[in-house]
Design a protein around this motif. Structure first.
Motif, PDB file in Angstrom:
ATOM      1  N   ALA A  69      34.179  59.088  37.558  1.00 44.07           N
ATOM      2  CA  ALA A  69      35.360  58.846  38.388  1.00 44.07           C
ATOM      3  C   ALA A  69      35.249  57.465  39.031  1.00 44.07           C
ATOM      4  N   VAL A  70      36.340  56.702  38.925  1.00 41.90           N
ATOM      5  CA  VAL A  70      36.332  55.321  39.435  1.00 41.90           C
ATOM      6  C   VAL A  70      37.582  55.094  40.287  1.00 41.90           C
ATOM      7  N   PRO A  71      37.438  54.555  41.501  1.00 40.58           N
ATOM      8  CA  PRO A  71      38.579  54.376  42.402  1.00 40.58           C
ATOM      9  C   PRO A  71      39.418  53.147  42.047  1.00 40.58           C
ATOM     10  N   THR A  72      40.094  53.227  40.916  1.00 44.78           N
ATOM     11  CA  THR A  72      40.940  52.126  40.468  1.00 44.78           C
ATOM     12  C   THR A  72      41.968  52.646  39.467  1.00 44.78           C
ATOM     13  N   GLY A  73      43.053  51.902  39.332  1.00 48.88           N
ATOM     14  CA  GLY A  73      44.032  52.201  38.286  1.00 48.88           C
ATOM     15  C   GLY A  73      43.880  51.285  37.096  1.00 48.88           C
ATOM     16  N   ASP A  74      42.824  50.483  37.090  1.00 51.04           N
ATOM     17  CA  ASP A  74      42.591  49.512  36.020  1.00 51.04           C
ATOM     18  C   ASP A  74      41.941  50.197  34.820  1.00 51.04           C
ATOM     19  N   GLN A  75      42.735  50.937  34.086  1.00 48.97           N
ATOM     20  CA  GLN A  75      42.210  51.674  32.935  1.00 48.97           C
ATOM     21  C   GLN A  75      41.546  50.749  31.924  1.00 48.97           C
ATOM     22  N   PRO A 118      45.220  58.207  32.711  1.00 49.56           N
ATOM     23  CA  PRO A 118      45.987  57.142  33.362  1.00 49.56           C
ATOM     24  C   PRO A 118      45.557  57.088  34.833  1.00 49.56           C
ATOM     25  N   GLU A 119      46.121  56.175  35.577  1.00 49.95           N
ATOM     26  CA  GLU A 119      45.838  56.134  37.003  1.00 49.95           C
ATOM     27  C   GLU A 119      46.377  57.415  37.652  1.00 49.95           C
ATOM     28  N   VAL A 120      45.501  58.150  38.328  1.00 52.29           N
ATOM     29  CA  VAL A 120      45.878  59.397  38.993  1.00 52.29           C
ATOM     30  C   VAL A 120      45.484  59.298  40.460  1.00 52.29           C
ATOM     31  N   ASP A 121      46.492  59.213  41.323  1.00 47.91           N
ATOM     32  CA  ASP A 121      46.231  59.068  42.763  1.00 47.91           C
ATOM     33  C   ASP A 121      45.235  57.942  43.033  1.00 47.91           C
ATOM     34  N   SER A 122      45.438  56.820  42.328  1.00 53.46           N
ATOM     35  CA  SER A 122      44.647  55.586  42.490  1.00 53.46           C
ATOM     36  C   SER A 122      43.239  55.676  41.909  1.00 53.46           C
ATOM     37  N   TRP A 123      42.992  56.681  41.053  1.00 54.89           N
ATOM     38  CA  TRP A 123      41.692  56.835  40.403  1.00 54.89           C
ATOM     39  C   TRP A 123      41.863  56.881  38.893  1.00 54.89           C
ATOM     40  N   THR A 124      40.798  56.519  38.185  1.00 57.87           N
ATOM     41  CA  THR A 124      40.719  56.694  36.731  1.00 57.87           C
ATOM     42  C   THR A 124      39.507  57.564  36.433  1.00 57.87           C
ATOM     43  N   LEU A 125      39.730  58.604  35.624  1.00 55.92           N
ATOM     44  CA  LEU A 125      38.647  59.500  35.223  1.00 55.92           C
ATOM     45  C   LEU A 125      38.334  59.297  33.746  1.00 55.92           C
ATOM     46  N   VAL A 126      37.062  59.349  33.408  1.00 53.52           N
ATOM     47  CA  VAL A 126      36.606  59.291  32.017  1.00 53.52           C
ATOM     48  C   VAL A 126      35.880  60.606  31.765  1.00 53.52           C
ATOM     49  N   ILE A 127      36.389  61.399  30.827  1.00 51.80           N
ATOM     50  CA  ILE A 127      35.925  62.769  30.675  1.00 51.80           C
ATOM     51  C   ILE A 127      35.355  63.000  29.282  1.00 51.80           C
ATOM     52  N   GLY A 128      34.140  63.539  29.223  1.00 49.70           N
ATOM     53  CA  GLY A 128      33.489  63.831  27.953  1.00 49.70           C
ATOM     54  C   GLY A 128      31.986  63.869  28.125  1.00 49.70           C
ATOM     55  N   ALA A 129      31.289  64.480  27.168  1.00 47.04           N
ATOM     56  CA  ALA A 129      29.841  64.660  27.268  1.00 47.04           C
ATOM     57  C   ALA A 129      29.080  63.341  27.353  1.00 47.04           C
ATOM     58  N   TRP A 130      29.672  62.269  26.851  1.00 45.78           N
ATOM     59  CA  TRP A 130      29.049  60.941  26.903  1.00 45.78           C
ATOM     60  C   TRP A 130      28.810  60.502  28.351  1.00 45.78           C
ATOM     61  N   CYS A 131      29.522  61.099  29.302  1.00 52.07           N
ATOM     62  CA  CYS A 131      29.425  60.728  30.722  1.00 52.07           C
ATOM     63  C   CYS A 131      28.367  61.515  31.482  1.00 52.07           C
ATOM     64  N   ASN A 132      27.585  62.327  30.795  1.00 51.39           N
ATOM     65  CA  ASN A 132      26.637  63.233  31.437  1.00 51.39           C
ATOM     66  C   ASN A 132      25.553  62.487  32.214  1.00 51.39           C
ATOM     67  N   PRO A 133      25.476  62.659  33.550  1.00 51.76           N
ATOM     68  CA  PRO A 133      24.480  61.922  34.341  1.00 51.76           C
ATOM     69  C   PRO A 133      23.091  62.530  34.323  1.00 51.76           C
ATOM     70  N   CYS A 134      22.929  63.711  33.683  1.00 52.33           N
ATOM     71  CA  CYS A 134      21.607  64.348  33.697  1.00 52.33           C
ATOM     72  C   CYS A 134      21.076  64.643  32.304  1.00 52.33           C
TER      73      CYS A 134
END
Length: 223
Positions: A17-23, A68-84
């Motif tokens: 999750a990133v606080p920007t609309g800059d996709q 897309p920009e959602v409430d001023s945030w951009t989300l990137v969703i998928g297993a590639w984003c796994n932090p652990c």
């Protein structure tokens, strides 16, 4: 393409999750390519299919949904984003630091909806604020960075544990209670820090179009 935001979730959830609309900028930092427009409903099906696919063919690491920009945030969703994940956690750490240096903040999360645990990574202005994993794996402790977040501290205090996370004075029962509580904490932390994929609704303010994009993992493995 008309689209309405809706929850994106599966049994195993991973997202940044990133606080920007800059996709486009987020995709540039993450080295994502070949974006194809996709709706939230279609993305839900893709992410769910990838999550339940064969983990050995690496297809689940080859693509992500970039909202897309959602409430001023951009989300990137998928297993590639796994932090652990044992293969991905250092790269996700590096990418979140880079995103936070550019946009002020970035977070990465894992949440298993079938009681499979949680993990969270919070970065601000190029530095890691906190990384913590509660997934039941032996290597969870090795991932811990930074001090407990306010949500962690509050839950620890509820259980009679030290807010700073020091287990020395805790009973085995208290530690077990904390472990179970932490297993379910990622959605709460995500909602407190920004926009969660689980709570997206038609009322959200949206700008732009969501895309399905290829990750660097796709090219390196010939996908």
């Amino acid at each position: 393409m008309k689209d309405w935001p809706g929850p994106v979730s599966t049994c195993w959830n991973h997202w940044i999750a990133v606080p920007t609309g800059d996709q486009a900028g987020v995709m540039e930092v993450l080295s994502l390519s070949s974006p194809t427009p996709i709706t939230f409903a279609e993305a839900q099906e893709v992410i769910d299919a990838d999550a339940h696919g064969n983990p050995d063919d690496r297809h689940h690491l080859s693509r992500v949904f970039v909202t897309p920009e959602v409430d001023s945030w951009t989300l990137v969703i998928g297993a590639w984003c796994n932090p652990c994940d044992s293969e991905r956690h250092e790269d996700v750490l590096r990418l979140c630091k880079a995103l936070s240096a550019r946009y002020g903040g970035a977070q990465a999360y894992y949440y298993g909806e079938q009681g499979d645990g949680s993990a969270w990574l919070v970065a601000e202005h190029g530095s890691v604020v906190r990384r913590y994993a509660a997934t039941g794996e032996l290597d969870d402790e090795l991932l811990t960075l930074g001090d407990p977040l306010p949500q962690e501290q509050a839950r620890r205090l509820e259980l009679g544990l030290p807010a700073d996370g020091d287990p020395q004075a805790a009973s085995s029962e208290q530690i077990e209670e904390w472990t179970w509580a932490a297993f379910h904490l990622a959605p709460e932390i995500a909602a407190a820090y920004g926009v969660s994929p689980f709570t997206l609704t038609r009322e959200a303010k949206v700008r732009g179009t969501g895309v399905l994009a290829l990750t660097p993992d796709a090219a390196s493995h010939g996908i």
